[in-house]
Design a protein around this motif. Structure first.
Motif, PDB file in Angstrom:
ATOM      1  N   ALA A   1      -0.105  -6.139   1.401  1.00 29.73           N
ATOM      2  CA  ALA A   1      -0.274  -4.733   1.740  1.00 29.73           C
ATOM      3  C   ALA A   1      -1.013  -4.037   0.601  1.00 29.73           C
ATOM      4  O   ALA A   1      -0.625  -4.151  -0.555  1.00 29.73           O
ATOM      5  CB  ALA A   1       1.072  -4.082   1.984  1.00 29.73           C
ATOM      6  N   VAL A   2      -2.054  -3.321   0.937  1.00 32.26           N
ATOM      7  CA  VAL A   2      -2.869  -2.640  -0.056  1.00 32.26           C
ATOM      8  C   VAL A   2      -2.549  -1.150  -0.103  1.00 32.26           C
ATOM      9  O   VAL A   2      -2.418  -0.569  -1.176  1.00 32.26           O
ATOM     10  CB  VAL A   2      -4.369  -2.840   0.240  1.00 32.26           C
ATOM     11  N   ALA A   3      -2.430  -0.538   1.064  1.00 34.21           N
ATOM     12  CA  ALA A   3      -2.176   0.895   1.128  1.00 34.21           C
ATOM     13  C   ALA A   3      -1.563   1.249   2.475  1.00 34.21           C
ATOM     14  O   ALA A   3      -1.737   0.529   3.456  1.00 34.21           O
ATOM     15  CB  ALA A   3      -3.464   1.682   0.908  1.00 34.21           C
ATOM     16  N   CYS A   4      -0.874   2.379   2.486  1.00 34.27           N
ATOM     17  CA  CYS A   4      -0.214   2.830   3.711  1.00 34.27           C
ATOM     18  C   CYS A   4      -0.133   4.347   3.662  1.00 34.27           C
ATOM     19  O   CYS A   4       0.078   4.935   2.587  1.00 34.27           O
ATOM     20  CB  CYS A   4       1.171   2.205   3.803  1.00 34.27           C
ATOM     21  N   MET A   5      -0.269   4.961   4.854  1.00 29.85           N
ATOM     22  CA  MET A   5      -0.282   6.420   4.861  1.00 29.85           C
ATOM     23  C   MET A   5       0.302   6.940   6.164  1.00 29.85           C
ATOM     24  O   MET A   5      -0.124   6.549   7.245  1.00 29.85           O
ATOM     25  CB  MET A   5      -1.714   6.929   4.693  1.00 29.85           C
ATOM     26  N   GLY A   6       1.257   7.851   6.048  1.00 30.80           N
ATOM     27  CA  GLY A   6       1.813   8.500   7.219  1.00 30.80           C
ATOM     28  C   GLY A   6       1.029   9.738   7.580  1.00 30.80           C
ATOM     29  O   GLY A   6       0.001  10.047   6.983  1.00 30.80           O
ATOM     30  N   LYS A   7       1.554  10.480   8.534  1.00 21.42           N
ATOM     31  CA  LYS A   7       0.906  11.703   8.971  1.00 21.42           C
ATOM     32  C   LYS A   7       1.090  12.783   7.902  1.00 21.42           C
ATOM     33  O   LYS A   7       2.197  12.991   7.423  1.00 21.42           O
ATOM     34  CB  LYS A   7       1.521  12.160  10.283  1.00 21.42           C
ATOM     35  N   ASP A   8       0.016  13.432   7.533  1.00 19.82           N
ATOM     36  CA  ASP A   8       0.053  14.511   6.534  1.00 19.82           C
ATOM     37  C   ASP A   8       0.765  14.067   5.251  1.00 19.82           C
ATOM     38  O   ASP A   8       1.545  14.822   4.677  1.00 19.82           O
ATOM     39  CB  ASP A   8       0.760  15.738   7.112  1.00 19.82           C
ATOM     40  N   ASP A   9       0.508  12.875   4.867  1.00 11.90           N
ATOM     41  CA  ASP A   9       1.166  12.277   3.714  1.00 11.90           C
ATOM     42  C   ASP A   9       0.438  12.678   2.426  1.00 11.90           C
ATOM     43  O   ASP A   9      -0.690  12.268   2.214  1.00 11.90           O
ATOM     44  CB  ASP A   9       1.168  10.758   3.880  1.00 11.90           C
ATOM     45  N   PRO A  10       1.082  13.437   1.527  1.00 11.05           N
ATOM     46  CA  PRO A  10       0.413  13.859   0.295  1.00 11.05           C
ATOM     47  C   PRO A  10       0.360  12.772  -0.779  1.00 11.05           C
ATOM     48  O   PRO A  10      -0.419  12.867  -1.732  1.00 11.05           O
ATOM     49  CB  PRO A  10       1.256  15.037  -0.178  1.00 11.05           C
ATOM     50  N   SER A  11       1.196  11.763  -0.624  1.00  5.25           N
ATOM     51  CA  SER A  11       1.252  10.694  -1.644  1.00  5.25           C
ATOM     52  C   SER A  11       1.314   9.333  -0.964  1.00  5.25           C
ATOM     53  O   SER A  11       2.367   8.689  -0.932  1.00  5.25           O
ATOM     54  CB  SER A  11       2.473  10.886  -2.543  1.00  5.25           C
ATOM     55  N   PRO A  12       0.198   8.879  -0.441  1.00  2.00           N
ATOM     56  CA  PRO A  12       0.212   7.588   0.250  1.00  2.00           C
ATOM     57  C   PRO A  12       0.575   6.456  -0.693  1.00  2.00           C
ATOM     58  O   PRO A  12       0.329   6.529  -1.907  1.00  2.00           O
ATOM     59  CB  PRO A  12      -1.241   7.425   0.737  1.00  2.00           C
ATOM     60  N   TYR A  13       1.112   5.405  -0.107  1.00  2.36           N
ATOM     61  CA  TYR A  13       1.426   4.216  -0.890  1.00  2.36           C
ATOM     62  C   TYR A  13       0.139   3.452  -1.195  1.00  2.36           C
ATOM     63  O   TYR A  13      -0.697   3.247  -0.324  1.00  2.36           O
ATOM     64  CB  TYR A  13       2.371   3.308  -0.113  1.00  2.36           C
ATOM     65  N   VAL A  14       0.011   3.033  -2.444  1.00  3.95           N
ATOM     66  CA  VAL A  14      -1.071   2.141  -2.865  1.00  3.95           C
ATOM     67  C   VAL A  14      -0.434   1.055  -3.715  1.00  3.95           C
ATOM     68  O   VAL A  14       0.387   1.342  -4.593  1.00  3.95           O
ATOM     69  CB  VAL A  14      -2.148   2.890  -3.668  1.00  3.95           C
ATOM     70  N   ALA A  15      -0.789  -0.182  -3.445  1.00  2.00           N
ATOM     71  CA  ALA A  15      -0.217  -1.305  -4.187  1.00  2.00           C
ATOM     72  C   ALA A  15      -0.450  -1.142  -5.673  1.00  2.00           C
ATOM     73  O   ALA A  15      -1.501  -0.658  -6.118  1.00  2.00           O
ATOM     74  CB  ALA A  15      -0.818  -2.613  -3.688  1.00  2.00           C
ATOM     75  N   GLU A  16       0.530  -1.570  -6.441  1.00  2.00           N
ATOM     76  CA  GLU A  16       0.465  -1.426  -7.891  1.00  2.00           C
ATOM     77  C   GLU A  16      -0.775  -2.109  -8.460  1.00  2.00           C
ATOM     78  O   GLU A  16      -1.364  -1.617  -9.429  1.00  2.00           O
ATOM     79  CB  GLU A  16       1.724  -2.013  -8.512  1.00  2.00           C
ATOM     80  N   SER A  17      -1.178  -3.213  -7.851  1.00  2.03           N
ATOM     81  CA  SER A  17      -2.309  -3.987  -8.367  1.00  2.03           C
ATOM     82  C   SER A  17      -3.633  -3.233  -8.275  1.00  2.03           C
ATOM     83  O   SER A  17      -4.588  -3.572  -8.981  1.00  2.03           O
ATOM     84  CB  SER A  17      -2.426  -5.308  -7.619  1.00  2.03           C
ATOM     85  N   VAL A  18      -3.707  -2.221  -7.407  1.00  7.58           N
ATOM     86  CA  VAL A  18      -4.961  -1.475  -7.222  1.00  7.58           C
ATOM     87  C   VAL A  18      -4.775   0.022  -7.407  1.00  7.58           C
ATOM     88  O   VAL A  18      -5.689   0.812  -7.125  1.00  7.58           O
ATOM     89  CB  VAL A  18      -5.592  -1.768  -5.844  1.00  7.58           C
ATOM     90  N   LYS A  19      -3.633   0.423  -7.877  1.00  7.30           N
ATOM     91  CA  LYS A  19      -3.363   1.850  -8.063  1.00  7.30           C
ATOM     92  C   LYS A  19      -4.336   2.442  -9.073  1.00  7.30           C
ATOM     93  O   LYS A  19      -4.602   1.835 -10.126  1.00  7.30           O
ATOM     94  CB  LYS A  19      -1.927   2.051  -8.526  1.00  7.30           C
ATOM     95  N   GLY A  20      -4.878   3.591  -8.735  1.00 11.80           N
ATOM     96  CA  GLY A  20      -5.862   4.231  -9.593  1.00 11.80           C
ATOM     97  C   GLY A  20      -7.288   3.781  -9.304  1.00 11.80           C
ATOM     98  O   GLY A  20      -8.248   4.387  -9.791  1.00 11.80           O
ATOM     99  N   LEU A  21      -7.434   2.718  -8.504  1.00  8.41           N
ATOM    100  CA  LEU A  21      -8.760   2.208  -8.156  1.00  8.41           C
ATOM    101  C   LEU A  21      -9.051   2.375  -6.678  1.00  8.41           C
ATOM    102  O   LEU A  21     -10.181   2.669  -6.299  1.00  8.41           O
ATOM    103  CB  LEU A  21      -8.860   0.730  -8.534  1.00  8.41           C
ATOM    104  N   PHE A  22      -8.036   2.169  -5.830  1.00  8.05           N
ATOM    105  CA  PHE A  22      -8.197   2.267  -4.390  1.00  8.05           C
ATOM    106  C   PHE A  22      -7.564   3.562  -3.899  1.00  8.05           C
ATOM    107  O   PHE A  22      -6.507   3.975  -4.400  1.00  8.05           O
ATOM    108  CB  PHE A  22      -7.520   1.097  -3.681  1.00  8.05           C
ATOM    109  N   THR A  23      -8.207   4.181  -2.914  1.00 11.38           N
ATOM    110  CA  THR A  23      -7.690   5.408  -2.315  1.00 11.38           C
ATOM    111  C   THR A  23      -7.742   5.289  -0.794  1.00 11.38           C
ATOM    112  O   THR A  23      -8.801   4.973  -0.235  1.00 11.38           O
ATOM    113  CB  THR A  23      -8.517   6.627  -2.746  1.00 11.38           C
ATOM    114  N   VAL A  24      -6.612   5.560  -0.152  1.00 10.09           N
ATOM    115  CA  VAL A  24      -6.562   5.539   1.303  1.00 10.09           C
ATOM    116  C   VAL A  24      -6.617   6.977   1.815  1.00 10.09           C
ATOM    117  O   VAL A  24      -6.046   7.891   1.200  1.00 10.09           O
ATOM    118  CB  VAL A  24      -5.286   4.825   1.800  1.00 10.09           C
ATOM    119  N   SER A  25      -7.314   7.165   2.920  1.00  7.74           N
ATOM    120  CA  SER A  25      -7.383   8.492   3.535  1.00  7.74           C
ATOM    121  C   SER A  25      -7.551   8.323   5.040  1.00  7.74           C
ATOM    122  O   SER A  25      -7.840   7.232   5.531  1.00  7.74           O
ATOM    123  CB  SER A  25      -8.536   9.310   2.947  1.00  7.74           C
TER     124      SER A  25
END
Length: 125
Positions: A45-69
């Motif tokens: 799992a790389v990233a996950c995002m709910g509806k109107d989610d202000p803080s989506p989950y991003v895997a620790e291995s790519v945090k700060g590099l990958f952004t989900v929207s």
């Protein structure tokens, strides 16, 4: 149906922006996610995002590099990937699930009802 695009070959340190187009359902009631799987490795799992989610989950291995929207009006999901390294080489999949509780509470699990076919990302010099 989910269809990914935007993969390709990129040099180390480069960037890619993956897109995922949803059709046949209203995306704003879904929890969405990005996964990746490299040859011989388990799906991650790389990233996950709910509806109107202000803080989506991003895997620790790519945090700060990958952004989900997500753009629910356009039925699109995105994964902006910066600082790519060879270990990021994988097939990347988007996924979506219509569970309203998961969508509202941003519950990220391994199971999703809809999956895309995947897009290859290769990081190499």
């Amino acid at each position: 149906q989910l269809v990914e695009s935007g993969g390709g070959l990129v040099q180390p340190g480069g960037s890619l922006n993956l897109s995922c187009s949803a059709s046949g359902f209203v995306l704003d009631k879904f929890v969405i996610a990005w996964f990746r799987q490299a040859p011989g490795k388990e799906r991650e799992a790389v990233a996950c995002m709910g509806k109107d989610d202000p803080s989506p989950y991003v895997a620790e291995s790519v945090k700060g590099l990958f952004t989900v929207s997500r753009d629910d009006d356009r039925r699109m999901v995105y994964l902006q990937m910066n600082g790519l390294e060879p270990e990021d080489t994988s097939v990347y999949y988007c996924a979506a699930d219509p569970d309203p509780v998961r969508a509202i509470r941003s519950i990220c699990l391994e199971e999703y009802q809809y999956w895309g076919q995947g897009t290859q990302v290769t990081v190499s010099s």
